[in-house]
Motif scaffolding. Structure first.
Motif, PDB file in Angstrom:
ATOM      1  N   CYS A  43       0.836  -1.207   0.000  1.00  0.00           N
ATOM      2  CA  CYS A  43       0.000   0.000   0.000  1.00  0.00           C
ATOM      3  C   CYS A  43       0.865   1.249   0.000  1.00  0.00           C
ATOM      4  O   CYS A  43       0.612   2.199  -0.744  1.00  0.00           O
ATOM      5  CB  CYS A  43      -0.921   0.011   1.229  1.00  0.00           C
ATOM      6  SG  CYS A  43      -2.406  -0.944   0.991  1.00  0.00           S
ATOM      7  N   HIS A  73      -6.682  17.695 -11.019  1.00  0.00           N
ATOM      8  CA  HIS A  73      -6.591  16.575 -10.076  1.00  0.00           C
ATOM      9  C   HIS A  73      -5.340  16.569  -9.221  1.00  0.00           C
ATOM     10  O   HIS A  73      -5.074  15.606  -8.518  1.00  0.00           O
ATOM     11  CB  HIS A  73      -6.657  15.258 -10.849  1.00  0.00           C
ATOM     12  CG  HIS A  73      -8.047  14.914 -11.280  1.00  0.00           C
ATOM     13  ND1 HIS A  73      -9.120  14.979 -10.440  1.00  0.00           N
ATOM     14  CD2 HIS A  73      -8.524  14.509 -12.478  1.00  0.00           C
ATOM     15  CE1 HIS A  73     -10.220  14.614 -11.090  1.00  0.00           C
ATOM     16  NE2 HIS A  73      -9.886  14.331 -12.334  1.00  0.00           N
ATOM     17  N   SER A 102       6.863  29.248  22.506  1.00  0.00           N
ATOM     18  CA  SER A 102       6.381  30.460  23.160  1.00  0.00           C
ATOM     19  C   SER A 102       5.593  31.278  22.130  1.00  0.00           C
ATOM     20  O   SER A 102       6.133  31.700  21.110  1.00  0.00           O
ATOM     21  CB  SER A 102       7.579  31.262  23.676  1.00  0.00           C
ATOM     22  OG  SER A 102       7.135  32.489  24.163  1.00  0.00           O
ATOM     23  N   ASN A 145      -3.998  29.514  23.535  1.00  0.00           N
ATOM     24  CA  ASN A 145      -2.569  29.773  23.357  1.00  0.00           C
ATOM     25  C   ASN A 145      -1.784  29.337  24.588  1.00  0.00           C
ATOM     26  O   ASN A 145      -0.747  28.663  24.481  1.00  0.00           O
ATOM     27  CB  ASN A 145      -2.326  31.261  23.112  1.00  0.00           C
ATOM     28  CG  ASN A 145      -2.637  31.651  21.687  1.00  0.00           C
ATOM     29  OD1 ASN A 145      -2.723  30.797  20.806  1.00  0.00           O
ATOM     30  ND2 ASN A 145      -2.827  32.933  21.455  1.00  0.00           N
ATOM     31  N   THR A 146      -2.295  29.717  25.749  1.00  0.00           N
ATOM     32  CA  THR A 146      -1.579  29.403  26.985  1.00  0.00           C
ATOM     33  C   THR A 146      -1.476  27.895  27.170  1.00  0.00           C
ATOM     34  O   THR A 146      -0.407  27.364  27.508  1.00  0.00           O
ATOM     35  CB  THR A 146      -2.318  30.022  28.194  1.00  0.00           C
ATOM     36  OG1 THR A 146      -2.499  31.404  27.945  1.00  0.00           O
ATOM     37  CG2 THR A 146      -1.522  29.838  29.468  1.00  0.00           C
ATOM     38  N   LEU A 178      -3.847   9.001   1.608  1.00  0.00           N
ATOM     39  CA  LEU A 178      -4.856   8.077   2.138  1.00  0.00           C
ATOM     40  C   LEU A 178      -4.325   6.637   2.099  1.00  0.00           C
ATOM     41  O   LEU A 178      -4.447   5.875   3.068  1.00  0.00           O
ATOM     42  CB  LEU A 178      -6.119   8.196   1.290  1.00  0.00           C
ATOM     43  CG  LEU A 178      -7.385   7.509   1.763  1.00  0.00           C
ATOM     44  CD1 LEU A 178      -7.906   8.180   3.021  1.00  0.00           C
ATOM     45  CD2 LEU A 178      -8.465   7.584   0.677  1.00  0.00           C
ATOM     46  N   LEU A 179      -3.722   6.301   0.981  1.00  0.00           N
ATOM     47  CA  LEU A 179      -3.173   4.945   0.830  1.00  0.00           C
ATOM     48  C   LEU A 179      -2.037   4.716   1.825  1.00  0.00           C
ATOM     49  O   LEU A 179      -1.927   3.646   2.440  1.00  0.00           O
ATOM     50  CB  LEU A 179      -2.664   4.785  -0.611  1.00  0.00           C
ATOM     51  CG  LEU A 179      -2.619   3.386  -1.222  1.00  0.00           C
ATOM     52  CD1 LEU A 179      -3.916   2.642  -1.025  1.00  0.00           C
ATOM     53  CD2 LEU A 179      -2.299   3.487  -2.714  1.00  0.00           C
ATOM     54  N   ALA A 204      -6.764  33.382  24.100  1.00  0.00           N
ATOM     55  CA  ALA A 204      -5.606  33.419  24.993  1.00  0.00           C
ATOM     56  C   ALA A 204      -5.490  32.125  25.786  1.00  0.00           C
ATOM     57  O   ALA A 204      -4.387  31.619  26.019  1.00  0.00           O
ATOM     58  CB  ALA A 204      -5.740  34.602  25.936  1.00  0.00           C
ATOM     59  N   GLY A 205      -6.651  31.581  26.204  1.00  0.00           N
ATOM     60  CA  GLY A 205      -6.631  30.328  26.954  1.00  0.00           C
ATOM     61  C   GLY A 205      -6.028  29.206  26.137  1.00  0.00           C
ATOM     62  O   GLY A 205      -5.206  28.421  26.637  1.00  0.00           O
ATOM     63  N   TYR A 241      -4.420  13.758  -6.274  1.00  0.00           N
ATOM     64  CA  TYR A 241      -3.296  12.808  -6.204  1.00  0.00           C
ATOM     65  C   TYR A 241      -2.685  12.823  -4.811  1.00  0.00           C
ATOM     66  O   TYR A 241      -2.335  11.793  -4.254  1.00  0.00           O
ATOM     67  CB  TYR A 241      -2.228  13.168  -7.248  1.00  0.00           C
ATOM     68  CG  TYR A 241      -2.512  12.603  -8.623  1.00  0.00           C
ATOM     69  CD1 TYR A 241      -2.264  11.263  -8.904  1.00  0.00           C
ATOM     70  CD2 TYR A 241      -3.016  13.406  -9.632  1.00  0.00           C
ATOM     71  CE1 TYR A 241      -2.519  10.751 -10.162  1.00  0.00           C
ATOM     72  CE2 TYR A 241      -3.274  12.899 -10.893  1.00  0.00           C
ATOM     73  CZ  TYR A 241      -3.026  11.576 -11.145  1.00  0.00           C
ATOM     74  OH  TYR A 241      -3.283  11.058 -12.386  1.00  0.00           O
ATOM     75  N   PRO A 276       4.429  34.361  21.801  1.00  0.00           N
ATOM     76  CA  PRO A 276       4.897  35.658  21.288  1.00  0.00           C
ATOM     77  C   PRO A 276       6.072  35.514  20.325  1.00  0.00           C
ATOM     78  O   PRO A 276       6.141  36.217  19.320  1.00  0.00           O
ATOM     79  CB  PRO A 276       5.330  36.406  22.560  1.00  0.00           C
ATOM     80  CG  PRO A 276       4.645  35.718  23.671  1.00  0.00           C
ATOM     81  CD  PRO A 276       4.495  34.311  23.262  1.00  0.00           C
ATOM     82  N   PHE A 277       6.962  34.590  20.639  1.00  0.00           N
ATOM     83  CA  PHE A 277       8.109  34.353  19.752  1.00  0.00           C
ATOM     84  C   PHE A 277       7.610  33.807  18.414  1.00  0.00           C
ATOM     85  O   PHE A 277       8.064  34.200  17.348  1.00  0.00           O
ATOM     86  CB  PHE A 277       9.055  33.357  20.430  1.00  0.00           C
ATOM     87  CG  PHE A 277      10.382  33.209  19.752  1.00  0.00           C
ATOM     88  CD1 PHE A 277      11.458  33.986  20.139  1.00  0.00           C
ATOM     89  CD2 PHE A 277      10.564  32.287  18.737  1.00  0.00           C
ATOM     90  CE1 PHE A 277      12.682  33.852  19.519  1.00  0.00           C
ATOM     91  CE2 PHE A 277      11.781  32.146  18.110  1.00  0.00           C
ATOM     92  CZ  PHE A 277      12.854  32.940  18.505  1.00  0.00           C
ATOM     93  N   TRP A 321       4.761  34.269  17.038  1.00  0.00           N
ATOM     94  CA  TRP A 321       4.090  35.302  16.240  1.00  0.00           C
ATOM     95  C   TRP A 321       5.101  36.053  15.378  1.00  0.00           C
ATOM     96  O   TRP A 321       4.766  36.534  14.305  1.00  0.00           O
ATOM     97  CB  TRP A 321       3.369  36.301  17.158  1.00  0.00           C
ATOM     98  CG  TRP A 321       2.179  35.715  17.842  1.00  0.00           C
ATOM     99  CD1 TRP A 321       1.390  34.702  17.385  1.00  0.00           C
ATOM    100  CD2 TRP A 321       1.644  36.099  19.116  1.00  0.00           C
ATOM    101  NE1 TRP A 321       0.401  34.417  18.297  1.00  0.00           N
ATOM    102  CE2 TRP A 321       0.534  35.273  19.372  1.00  0.00           C
ATOM    103  CE3 TRP A 321       1.996  37.056  20.064  1.00  0.00           C
ATOM    104  CZ2 TRP A 321      -0.224  35.362  20.522  1.00  0.00           C
ATOM    105  CZ3 TRP A 321       1.241  37.157  21.207  1.00  0.00           C
ATOM    106  CH2 TRP A 321       0.134  36.329  21.441  1.00  0.00           C
ATOM    107  N   LEU A 326      -5.215  11.139  -2.309  1.00  0.00           N
ATOM    108  CA  LEU A 326      -5.366   9.686  -2.444  1.00  0.00           C
ATOM    109  C   LEU A 326      -4.091   8.942  -2.063  1.00  0.00           C
ATOM    110  O   LEU A 326      -4.144   7.879  -1.429  1.00  0.00           O
ATOM    111  CB  LEU A 326      -5.769   9.345  -3.888  1.00  0.00           C
ATOM    112  CG  LEU A 326      -7.135   9.911  -4.304  1.00  0.00           C
ATOM    113  CD1 LEU A 326      -7.368   9.734  -5.792  1.00  0.00           C
ATOM    114  CD2 LEU A 326      -8.249   9.231  -3.508  1.00  0.00           C
ATOM    115  N   LEU A 368       1.629   6.379  -6.857  1.00  0.00           N
ATOM    116  CA  LEU A 368       0.463   7.195  -7.231  1.00  0.00           C
ATOM    117  C   LEU A 368       0.782   8.685  -7.110  1.00  0.00           C
ATOM    118  O   LEU A 368       0.409   9.482  -7.968  1.00  0.00           O
ATOM    119  CB  LEU A 368      -0.728   6.820  -6.336  1.00  0.00           C
ATOM    120  CG  LEU A 368      -2.009   7.631  -6.522  1.00  0.00           C
ATOM    121  CD1 LEU A 368      -2.510   7.535  -7.959  1.00  0.00           C
ATOM    122  CD2 LEU A 368      -3.098   7.136  -5.568  1.00  0.00           C
TER     123      LEU A 368
END
Lengths: 283, 562
Positions: free
Chosen positions: B127, B171, B389, B331-332, B181-182, B328-329, B175, B391-392, B394, B178, B134
């Motif tokens: 697979c 497509h 962290s 993130n923390t 997925l395989l 914020a929650g 590709y 802020p870093f 960001w 799929l 594939l």
């Protein structure tokens, strides 16, 4: 492990028989998926391969798993070391003796941390009152590190009471105090000679040094507004109280203590560990 | 060191007694095999082929970025290159090669004859192999219905709404979907097999507390695969529904959520890093003690740390999403959770150092790569803490700093330990030693190339160079760094050629290895090199974590102390 046999006997070993059906099924599924982006003819072929391989696979394992039998010698591979002589290093017990014979329960560290954390709120609150006329300022400043929308908050805003700020500050403060307290509980037995110096001054100053270099990353808002004099004062307060509480608790004996001679463990003879160590070194 | 003849314990199936066969017979044998060792080797060889392809893609990207305003490749081709490079390296190099080593080693290490489900094992390999085919079929299988491009170009993370039909016509994205997925089907199959094998096929005496750490870590890794690949597979199916059946899971203009895709992807994507790094840890756990001539320091702590990493790594995914604008929650939480991973990881680093400390260190090529791994993984961990962290992050999220960080993990840690694993277990797999002389050339070249590339890559990131950028203006101050980085990549490519040469040369000309060339302690070294199809003529019985040590040193057996 069982040792090598060289008896020359043979044994029959059953192994799973080779089969192409897993390959065919994998190809079938791949073709079915490929058909979605190419041509449905491939999908039809894929379905056919999938069905055929599923039947073939079932017939491989039902009613009995197909296997092949190998007749092999029962002799195991001889095992030997290229190091033919095992040399025991002459052991000194010094390295054992420098490990602590006693240490604290981890709950001791937690208690010390929480007590230190509580004590630390006094200088923190004092700082807020003296500088900003608000007991909430320090708590809000601590909480601001977790609230992105507080990043540009004014001093007036931070001086006001905010329930979410207080809750966040309490949470952060308890977690950090408990963690540092645990560290105290683990470290103090290793520095038994000057506990006040270690707990009350050295550790807070080291922690302050770490915070000084890292605070800009951890909490930029705190970095902008921190007052290092008051910060050090509150750290010292934490260290002295935490260290005091930790040292109040009874220590428990480590496995190193169990290795001491009975006379020492029974208290009949004093532990001369350090003196003996220096004697050993001189030999 | 004995010759192969000394270990001729097979009357049937032994390598040294095999008659000559036609090419068709050989192909038939490999296609129909359910032997865990051959499947393991097929995983490894297939992954190496994809490694070469993905490596060439990386080189093409580095050529494009070496100088400003370059047009070595087109912007469209560049997008395809980084998409295919990332997808290939993660799904068709990293996971297969690690599953390959696991397949080969786990039954040998636990004294079993094969994996629990040998046919499922073969199915899993095929697979993943067909999945890779594939993926690359996309380059040649036409441009799809809308005639808009060939290979996928949406990045290996394929963020919505870029993958929606209006923005990704044709497509190419399909590709990607799929093939991944395989690959997911394959990964789940392999993980089931590993867990079942470890749970049910350990030899007598091999309690969980005596199991080699490699086996422990592969078990944790397989558990992670169960939990993390499933959301990705679900997301792939939802994406197909969006694209072809009119659903709106990720369609932001019809009530769907692009952030939902990010959560789905990263709840797979970050633990995937641990899926890849845990086997690297596993190799270190086996190689470092042998070449330090000491038992691993802190076995129980190592097991606990591995399981801890498994749990904690499931709760850190959204640190990839700090810049999305979470609460914020959130993130923390993800900052703290991510930093918490540093604790069990730190335990591991300390334990490896403590294992080396005071040991009689043998600086074989495998050990050199392991030491490189230790240092580089530490640095990768430290930049990881920085990026954890919010802020870093960001500031530097989506910059080349991040690219440097994760390549420090993937190359500096995982690939280095993979190289170490090759040098260590190649004698077991082929019966021949790899050349130590060529190996050291490989090590030093790769080390130098790695550090030139990935140390310096942090700098343009700090200077603001965004990742995935096609080209840049000359006045940005990034040119000199990019030029040197591309030079480092070329040195790594040369080192890889040296490695491949060593693999091939040693296969034909290498010194005969014998069953236990490293004087090691785990069970795989009790089998012939290469092991016969049945691994052991008798089922081994173990009494400690180092069964071969017990036999070699009965006067000081581990069994007395454990």
């Amino acid at each position: 492990m069982n040792k090598a046999h060289d008896n020359g006997q043979t044994v029959d070993i059953h192994l799973p028989a080779p089969t192409a059906w897993p390959f065919v099924m994998g190809l079938g599924i791949a073709l079915m998926l490929t058909a979605l982006v190419t041509n449905m003819v491939l999908g039809v072929l894929g379905v056919m391969l999938l069905v055929v391989s599923a039947i073939g696979w079932f017939m491989q394992v039902l009613p009995h798993e197909a296997h092949e039998t190998l007749t092999v010698s029962s002799a195991m591979v001889p095992i030997s070391s290229t190091r033919t002589v095992l040399q025991h290093t002459s052991e000194s017990s010094i390295h054992r003796r420098i490990l602590p014979y006693e240490h604290f329960r981890f709950t001791t560290g937690l208690r010390g941390g929480l007590a230190g954390g509580l004590a630390m709120t006094v200088p923190a609150a004092l700082y807020g009152i003296l500088r900003y006329h608000s007991v909430w300022y320090a708590a809000n400043l601590l909480a601001a590190g977790g609230f992105t929308d507080w990043a540009g908050a004014s001093n007036q805003f931070l001086s006001q009471f905010h329930i979410d700020g207080l809750m966040a500050a309490i949470g952060i403060h308890i977690v950090v105090s408990a963690l540092v307290g645990l560290l105290y509980g683990a470290l103090l037995p290793m520095f038994p000679r000057y506990p006040i110096l270690t707990a009350g001054f050295m550790a807070p100053l080291l922690f302050t040094g770490i915070m000084y270099s890292a605070i800009g990353v951890v909490s930029p808002i705190l970095n902008e507004r921190i007052d290092w004099f008051w910060f050090v004062a509150s750290q010292l307060c934490f260290g002295l109280v935490c260290g005091y509480v930790v040292n109040l608790h009874a220590r428990i004996r480590t496995s190193q203590f169990q290795a001491l001679p009975f006379l020492i463990r029974a208290g009949i003879e004093a532990n001369r560990g350090n003196r003996e160590s220096s004697e050993d070194k001189s030999e | 060191m004995a010759t192969d003849a000394s270990y001729g314990n097979a009357l049937a199936g032994g390598a040294q007694t095999a008659p000559s066969r036609t090419a068709l017979q050989i192909v038939h044998e490999w296609v129909t095999t359910v032997d865990h060792k051959k499947i393991g080797l097929m995983y490894i060889v297939s992954a190496l082929l994809f490694l070469v392809v993905a490596g060439i893609e990386a080189l093409l990207m580095r050529i494009q970025l070496a100088v400003p305003n370059n047009t070595a490749v087109s912007p469209e081709a560049f997008n395809r290159l980084f998409t295919m490079h990332g997808t290939t390296m993660v799904f068709f190099v990293g996971m297969p090669i690690l599953f390959g080593f696991g397949n080969y080693l786990i039954p040998l290490m636990i004294g079993a004859r094969d994996m629990a489900f040998p046919r499922l094992n073969a199915f899993s390999f095929w697979c993943t192999f067909f999945g890779g085919i594939l993926l690359y079929l996309s380059y040649v299988a036409g441009s799809g219905l809308a005639g808009a491009g060939t290979a996928p170009d949406v990045g290996w993370w394929a963020y919505a709404p870029l993958t929606a039909a209006p923005f990704s016509p044709g497509h190419s994205t399909d590709y990607w979907t799929l093939s991944v997925l395989l690959s997911g089907i394959s990964s789940i199959g392999s993980a089931i097999n590993i867990v079942a094998t470890v749970v049910s096929m350990r030899c007598p005496g091999m309690k969980l507390t005596r199991m080699p750490l490699l086996v422990w870590l592969y078990t944790v890794m397989s558990m992670l695969v169960f939990v993390t690949v499933s959301p990705l597979t679900a997301a792939q199916i939802m994406l197909m529904f969006d694209r072809y059946l009119g659903s709106h899971f990720f369609d932001t203009q019809a009530g769907g959520s692009a952030v939902l895709w990010m959560h789905f992807f990263w709840i797979f994507g970050h633990p995937e890093v641990y899926v890849l790094i845990l086997p690297a840890f596993a190799f270190a756990n086996e190689i470092i003690p042998v070449f330090s001539r000491k038992a691993i320091f802190g076995y129980p702590a190592m097991v606990a740390a591995s399981v801890g990493i498994g749990f904690v790594s499931l709760s850190v995914w959204a640190h990839h999403m700090f810049t999305v604008g979470m609460s914020a929650g959130s993130n923390t939480f993800f900052v703290l959770a991510t930093m918490a991973v540093g604790v069990p990881t730190g335990i591991k680093i300390f334990n490896w150092l403590a294992t080396i400390w005071g040991g009689r260190i043998q600086f074989t090529t495998a050990m050199l790569f392991s030491i490189g791994f230790l240092f580089q993984f530490l640095v990768a961990g430290l930049t990881g803490i920085m990026l954890a962290s919010a802020p870093f992050d960001w500031q530097l999220g989506n910059s080349y700093f991040v690219v440097a960080h994760f390549h420090y993990v993937l190359v500096g840690a995982i690939l280095f330990m993979l190289f170490a694993a090759f040098y260590y277990w190649y004698p077991k797999m082929t019966g021949r030693m790899m050349s130590e002389k060529i190996g050291k050339w490989h090590f030093w070249l790769f080390l130098i190339g790695f550090h030139i590339t990935f140390d310096l890559m942090h700098i343009p990131g700090i200077l603001g160079m965004p990742r995935r950028i096609y080209t840049y203006e000359a006045d940005r101050g990034w040119m000199i760094w990019n030029l040197i980085i591309s030079g480092g990549a070329a040195i790594q490519a040369i080192a890889t050629i040296v490695f491949v040469y060593n693999l091939v040369w040693s296969f034909f000309k290498g010194k005969v290895a014998g069953p236990d060339p490293w004087d090691a302690w785990t069970l795989e070294w009790a089998a012939a090199s290469p092991p016969p199809p049945y691994n052991f003529p008798q089922t081994p019985v173990v009494e400690s974590r180092r069964p071969l040590w017990d036999i070699k040193h009965p006067e000081d057996a581990d069994a007395y102390y454990e």
